[in-house]
Enzyme design. Structure first.
Site, mmCIF file in Angstrom:
data_model
loop_
_atom_site.group_PDB
_atom_site.id
_atom_site.type_symbol
_atom_site.label_atom_id
_atom_site.label_comp_id
_atom_site.label_asym_id
_atom_site.label_seq_id
_atom_site.Cartn_x
_atom_site.Cartn_y
_atom_site.Cartn_z
ATOM 1 N N HIS A 140 -69.715 -66.708 30.997
ATOM 2 C CA HIS A 140 -70.537 -65.669 30.350
ATOM 3 C C HIS A 140 -71.776 -66.248 29.662
ATOM 4 C CE1 HIS A 140 -67.554 -62.658 31.172
ATOM 5 N NE2 HIS A 140 -66.637 -63.205 30.397
ATOM 6 N N ASP A 181 -62.159 -64.969 38.016
ATOM 7 C CA ASP A 181 -61.836 -64.483 36.670
ATOM 8 C C ASP A 181 -61.907 -62.949 36.667
ATOM 9 O OD1 ASP A 181 -61.959 -65.773 33.606
ATOM 10 O OD2 ASP A 181 -62.750 -63.726 33.716
ATOM 11 N N HIS A 183 -63.201 -61.075 34.559
ATOM 12 C CA HIS A 183 -64.490 -60.611 34.045
ATOM 13 C C HIS A 183 -65.625 -61.093 34.954
ATOM 14 C CE1 HIS A 183 -61.799 -61.091 30.481
ATOM 15 N NE2 HIS A 183 -62.276 -59.892 30.207
ATOM 16 N N ASP A 187 -57.106 -64.613 34.225
ATOM 17 C CA ASP A 187 -56.825 -63.421 33.423
ATOM 18 C C ASP A 187 -56.731 -62.136 34.241
ATOM 19 O OD1 ASP A 187 -59.502 -63.738 33.947
ATOM 20 O OD2 ASP A 187 -60.167 -63.601 31.856
HETATM 21 ZN ZN ZN Z 1 -62.168 -63.658 31.831
#
Ligand code: ZN
Length: 312
Positions: A129, A166, A168, A247
């Protein structure tokens, strides 16, 4: 005995970075992976390396020097300072972040010249991120981006693939590499979900596949087979870098995808076939998310087992 040539890069400094009590991105995540390496019996087959500190020059290939200096300046000598609502630094965080990015450099230096066929970096803070000029979502420096730029600028590679599974979207990695002809990024992520990016007009070198809450093995494998693998074959990467977040596991409460341990072995195998075909098998993998400790440890070991060819 199988011929194993997988490096495991980590550093104890990464255990000292803490963002407050009960923060899910906690030091125990690395211990959970170490525990499962022992329990599975594969830890003994890996060659361990200590992550060096990334240099300013290595970070400056990804983040402007003003950003690197601002992070150095804001790092506290005591207490905790918040960089955003989810991301904080304690007195050890700067060192941990430099080790995490340094692990990326070390892994590339081991794998690109074929000293090792693959490397897994068990480091934190994660990176995907972190944008060019902004820390975000538990991330300070973008570790996979540091790896990719090091492979291109130091080792002269022309095509590097980044694979991000991931849960996200890796918005920071996309921010850094959009329309970069040296990089192809393939990702799956829950959508709509934090950080709410990745679906509107992605750059032409992004293979972004959003998955709905509740999607599991079937939807994930379909996305990989129909979108990632053809694009990767077409791109013919000389190095594959995983943004390896665990995740999307069904046991992970951070999000609502429903992958299981075996999906991580499966996707690693599929991508390894691409790396074998085009990149002399060269793979670097960097830990991103994964917050259900048992599932994280088990899934990371499934991934590492395939990287090391110990899954047969
Ligand atoms: Zn993540």
């Amino acid at each position: 005995m199988p011929l194993v040539s997988t490096a495991f890069v980590t550093h104890s400094d990464c255990l000292r970075h803490e963002m407050g009590r009960h923060h899910p991105e906690c030091p125990e995540r690395l211990s959970a992976i170490e525990d499962q390496l022992i329990a599975s019996g594969i830890g003994q087959f890996l060659t361990r390396f200590e992550a060096p500190l990334a240099t300013d020059g290595q970070l400056a290939r990804v983040h402007p020097m003003e950003y690197v200096r601002a992070i150095r300046d804001v790092a506290p000598e005591e207490g905790i300072v918040h960089l955003d609502p989810d991301t904080a630094m304690n007195p050890h965080s700067l060192q941990a972040a430099l080790r995490a990015a340094g692990a990326a450099v070390k892994a590339v230096d081991l794998v690109v010249p074929k000293e090792f066929s693959s490397a897994f970096c068990a480091v934190r803070p994660p990176g995907h991120h972190a944008c060019r000029t902004r820390p975000m979502g538990f991330c300070i420096f973008n570790n996979v981006a540091v790896a990719a730029r090091h492979a291109v600028q130091e080792h002269g590679l022309e095509r590097v693939a980044i694979i991000d599974f991931d849960v996200h979207h890796g918005n920071g990695t996309e921010d850094i590499f959009e329309e970069d002809p040296n990089v192809l990024m393939a990702s799956t992520f829950q959508h709509p979900f934090y950080p709410y990016s990745g679906t509107e007009a992605p750059a032409s070198n992004m293979v972004n596949i959003p998955l709905s809450a509740g999607a599991g093995s079937r939807e994930f494998r379909e996305a990989v087979e129909s979108a990632w693998l053809p694009a990767l074959d077409n791109f013919a990467p000389q190095l594959v870098i995983f943004s390896a977040g665990f995740d999307a596991h069904v046991e992970d409460d951070m999000a609502m995808l429903r992958l299981v341990d075996g999906d991580y072995a499966w996707v690693t195998k599929k991508v390894k076939e691409i790396a074998d075909r085009h990149a002399d098998g060269r793979i670097v993998s960097m830990l991103e998310g994964g917050y259900a400790l048992s599932a994280l440890g088990r899934s990371a070991v499934q991934h590492i087992k395939v990287l090391a060819g110990l899954d047969a």
